[in-house]
Design a protein around this motif. Structure first.
Motif, PDB file in Angstrom:
ATOM      1  N   LYS A   1      42.790  30.929  40.673  1.00  0.00           N
ATOM      2  CA  LYS A   1      42.192  30.763  39.342  1.00  0.00           C
ATOM      3  C   LYS A   1      41.333  31.973  38.968  1.00  0.00           C
ATOM      4  O   LYS A   1      41.301  32.384  37.806  1.00  0.00           O
ATOM      5  N   LYS A   2      40.645  32.549  39.955  1.00  0.00           N
ATOM      6  CA  LYS A   2      39.851  33.760  39.697  1.00  0.00           C
ATOM      7  C   LYS A   2      40.763  34.909  39.285  1.00  0.00           C
ATOM      8  O   LYS A   2      40.445  35.687  38.385  1.00  0.00           O
ATOM      9  N   VAL A   3      41.897  35.008  39.973  1.00  0.00           N
ATOM     10  CA  VAL A   3      42.871  36.057  39.643  1.00  0.00           C
ATOM     11  C   VAL A   3      43.393  35.846  38.228  1.00  0.00           C
ATOM     12  O   VAL A   3      43.443  36.781  37.419  1.00  0.00           O
ATOM     13  N   PHE A   4      43.777  34.600  37.930  1.00  0.00           N
ATOM     14  CA  PHE A   4      44.346  34.298  36.618  1.00  0.00           C
ATOM     15  C   PHE A   4      43.327  34.526  35.492  1.00  0.00           C
ATOM     16  O   PHE A   4      43.687  34.979  34.405  1.00  0.00           O
ATOM     17  N   LYS A   5      42.067  34.226  35.769  1.00  0.00           N
ATOM     18  CA  LYS A   5      41.018  34.431  34.758  1.00  0.00           C
ATOM     19  C   LYS A   5      40.891  35.907  34.414  1.00  0.00           C
ATOM     20  O   LYS A   5      40.720  36.276  33.248  1.00  0.00           O
ATOM     21  N   LYS A   6      40.980  36.762  35.439  1.00  0.00           N
ATOM     22  CA  LYS A   6      40.869  38.201  35.191  1.00  0.00           C
ATOM     23  C   LYS A   6      42.178  38.797  34.687  1.00  0.00           C
ATOM     24  O   LYS A   6      42.181  39.737  33.891  1.00  0.00           O
ATOM     25  N   LEU A   7      43.292  38.236  35.146  1.00  0.00           N
ATOM     26  CA  LEU A   7      44.613  38.747  34.751  1.00  0.00           C
ATOM     27  C   LEU A   7      45.459  37.597  34.197  1.00  0.00           C
ATOM     28  O   LEU A   7      46.298  37.038  34.909  1.00  0.00           O
ATOM     29  N   PRO A   8      45.242  37.218  32.928  1.00  0.00           N
ATOM     30  CA  PRO A   8      45.961  36.068  32.359  1.00  0.00           C
ATOM     31  C   PRO A   8      47.478  36.223  32.309  1.00  0.00           C
ATOM     32  O   PRO A   8      48.184  35.238  32.120  1.00  0.00           O
ATOM     33  N   SER A   9      47.965  37.442  32.502  1.00  0.00           N
ATOM     34  CA  SER A   9      49.423  37.651  32.491  1.00  0.00           C
ATOM     35  C   SER A   9      50.013  37.582  33.900  1.00  0.00           C
ATOM     36  O   SER A   9      51.216  37.785  34.080  1.00  0.00           O
ATOM     37  N   ASN A  10      49.192  37.300  34.905  1.00  0.00           N
ATOM     38  CA  ASN A  10      49.658  37.243  36.288  1.00  0.00           C
ATOM     39  C   ASN A  10      50.366  35.910  36.537  1.00  0.00           C
ATOM     40  O   ASN A  10      49.756  34.902  36.857  1.00  0.00           O
ATOM     41  N   GLN A  11      51.674  35.917  36.373  1.00  0.00           N
ATOM     42  CA  GLN A  11      52.452  34.684  36.514  1.00  0.00           C
ATOM     43  C   GLN A  11      52.572  34.235  37.966  1.00  0.00           C
ATOM     44  O   GLN A  11      52.766  33.056  38.225  1.00  0.00           O
ATOM     45  N   TYR A  12      52.438  35.164  38.887  1.00  0.00           N
ATOM     46  CA  TYR A  12      52.461  34.786  40.308  1.00  0.00           C
ATOM     47  C   TYR A  12      51.302  33.830  40.589  1.00  0.00           C
ATOM     48  O   TYR A  12      51.486  32.776  41.198  1.00  0.00           O
ATOM     49  N   ALA A  13      50.096  34.192  40.124  1.00  0.00           N
ATOM     50  CA  ALA A  13      48.925  33.329  40.317  1.00  0.00           C
ATOM     51  C   ALA A  13      49.104  32.012  39.570  1.00  0.00           C
ATOM     52  O   ALA A  13      48.762  30.942  40.086  1.00  0.00           O
ATOM     53  N   GLN A  14      49.656  32.092  38.371  1.00  0.00           N
ATOM     54  CA  GLN A  14      49.900  30.872  37.576  1.00  0.00           C
ATOM     55  C   GLN A  14      50.794  29.882  38.309  1.00  0.00           C
ATOM     56  O   GLN A  14      50.505  28.688  38.372  1.00  0.00           O
ATOM     57  N   ILE A  15      51.896  30.384  38.841  1.00  0.00           N
ATOM     58  CA  ILE A  15      52.848  29.518  39.545  1.00  0.00           C
ATOM     59  C   ILE A  15      52.193  28.903  40.778  1.00  0.00           C
ATOM     60  O   ILE A  15      52.371  27.724  41.066  1.00  0.00           O
ATOM     61  N   ARG A  16      51.401  29.703  41.486  1.00  0.00           N
ATOM     62  CA  ARG A  16      50.693  29.196  42.660  1.00  0.00           C
ATOM     63  C   ARG A  16      49.721  28.085  42.268  1.00  0.00           C
ATOM     64  O   ARG A  16      49.587  27.089  42.978  1.00  0.00           O
ATOM     65  N   ILE A  17      49.040  28.271  41.147  1.00  0.00           N
ATOM     66  CA  ILE A  17      48.092  27.249  40.677  1.00  0.00           C
ATOM     67  C   ILE A  17      48.838  25.956  40.376  1.00  0.00           C
ATOM     68  O   ILE A  17      48.487  24.883  40.867  1.00  0.00           O
ATOM     69  N   ILE A  18      49.880  26.055  39.560  1.00  0.00           N
ATOM     70  CA  ILE A  18      50.621  24.864  39.132  1.00  0.00           C
ATOM     71  C   ILE A  18      51.287  24.161  40.316  1.00  0.00           C
ATOM     72  O   ILE A  18      51.275  22.941  40.416  1.00  0.00           O
ATOM     73  N   ASN A  19      51.854  24.938  41.232  1.00  0.00           N
ATOM     74  CA  ASN A  19      52.567  24.331  42.362  1.00  0.00           C
ATOM     75  C   ASN A  19      51.639  23.687  43.394  1.00  0.00           C
ATOM     76  O   ASN A  19      52.060  22.808  44.131  1.00  0.00           O
ATOM     77  N   ASN A  20      50.398  24.136  43.451  1.00  0.00           N
ATOM     78  CA  ASN A  20      49.506  23.669  44.515  1.00  0.00           C
ATOM     79  C   ASN A  20      48.338  22.818  44.044  1.00  0.00           C
ATOM     80  O   ASN A  20      47.613  22.278  44.870  1.00  0.00           O
ATOM     81  N   ILE A  21      48.154  22.729  42.761  1.00  0.00           N
ATOM     82  CA  ILE A  21      46.997  21.995  42.268  1.00  0.00           C
ATOM     83  C   ILE A  21      47.207  20.493  42.392  1.00  0.00           C
ATOM     84  O   ILE A  21      48.309  19.993  42.207  1.00  0.00           O
ATOM     85  N   ASN A  22      46.163  19.804  42.770  1.00  0.00           N
ATOM     86  CA  ASN A  22      46.187  18.348  42.826  1.00  0.00           C
ATOM     87  C   ASN A  22      45.323  17.848  41.672  1.00  0.00           C
ATOM     88  O   ASN A  22      44.101  17.877  41.755  1.00  0.00           O
TER      89      ASN A  22
END
Length: 200
Positions: A96-117
């Protein structure tokens, strides 16, 4: 070139961190490449992680993050290492820290969505997750994990039309079936522009 007036130290440092990461994950011996500090430490932090020494790995990595706080990819590496050890909740915090700084980072986005509870998330938090990451449905329309996550998110938000469309779409991907005949009706009746765009 180091003697060039156009030499960019920041870019060179970023490149050397990337090189160290690549070498560590490809199991090359840094001594044959002669990595300098702090890139040698970065390499070692990844190698320690791969060899099962999480404590030593994170100790080195945390020092690097403290010293090179502008390099968000060090945070991403920390998230990756935590993820590889099964610390999903902790890893999501860093993605989430990565995504906040780099909103276009889809790698971080996918990791968030796939792992978030999101079981304990409020409706507002789920709604925010849905709209902050909806682009993944359009950018990765054949990713069944992403579709399944959005089925769950839609269900929790009572977005019935989204659930019907996504479930039908997932069945089409899995069994090569035709889309549910109700999809045309949903397209005609819905006022949700994003849903219309996805159906189209």
């Amino acid at each position: 070139k180091s003697n060039s007036k156009f030499f960019d130290k920041q870019m060179n440092s970023t490149f050397n961190f990337i090189k160290a990461k690549f070498l560590a994950y490809s199991e090359n011996n840094y001594e044959s490449i002669s990595l300098q500090q702090p890139y040698k430490d970065y390499y070692n932090s990844i190698v320690y992680s791969k060899n099962g020494d999480l404590k030593k790995s994170l100790s080195i990595l945390n020092k690097l993050i403290s010293k090179y706080s502008e390099n968000i990819y060090l945070i991403e590496t920390k998230a990756d290492i935590l993820q590889s050890y099964g610390y999903k909740k902790e890893s999501v915090k860093f993605y989430k820290k990565v995504f906040k700084k780099l909103p276009s980072n889809q790698y971080a986005q996918i990791r968030i969505i796939n792992n978030i509870n999101f079981e304990n998330y409020s409706r507002n938090e789920i709604n925010e997750l849905f709209y902050n990451h909806i682009n993944l449905l359009f950018d990765f329309p054949f990713n069944k994990n992403i579709i399944s996550k959005f089925v769950n998110l839609s269900s929790k938000l009572n977005k019935t039309d989204w659930v019907v469309v996504l479930v039908s779409y997932n069945k089409k991907l899995t069994d090569n079936n035709l889309l549910d005949e109700n999809i045309d009706d949903i397209y005609k009746k819905t006022n949700d522009k994003l849903l219309k765009k996805f159906i189209k």
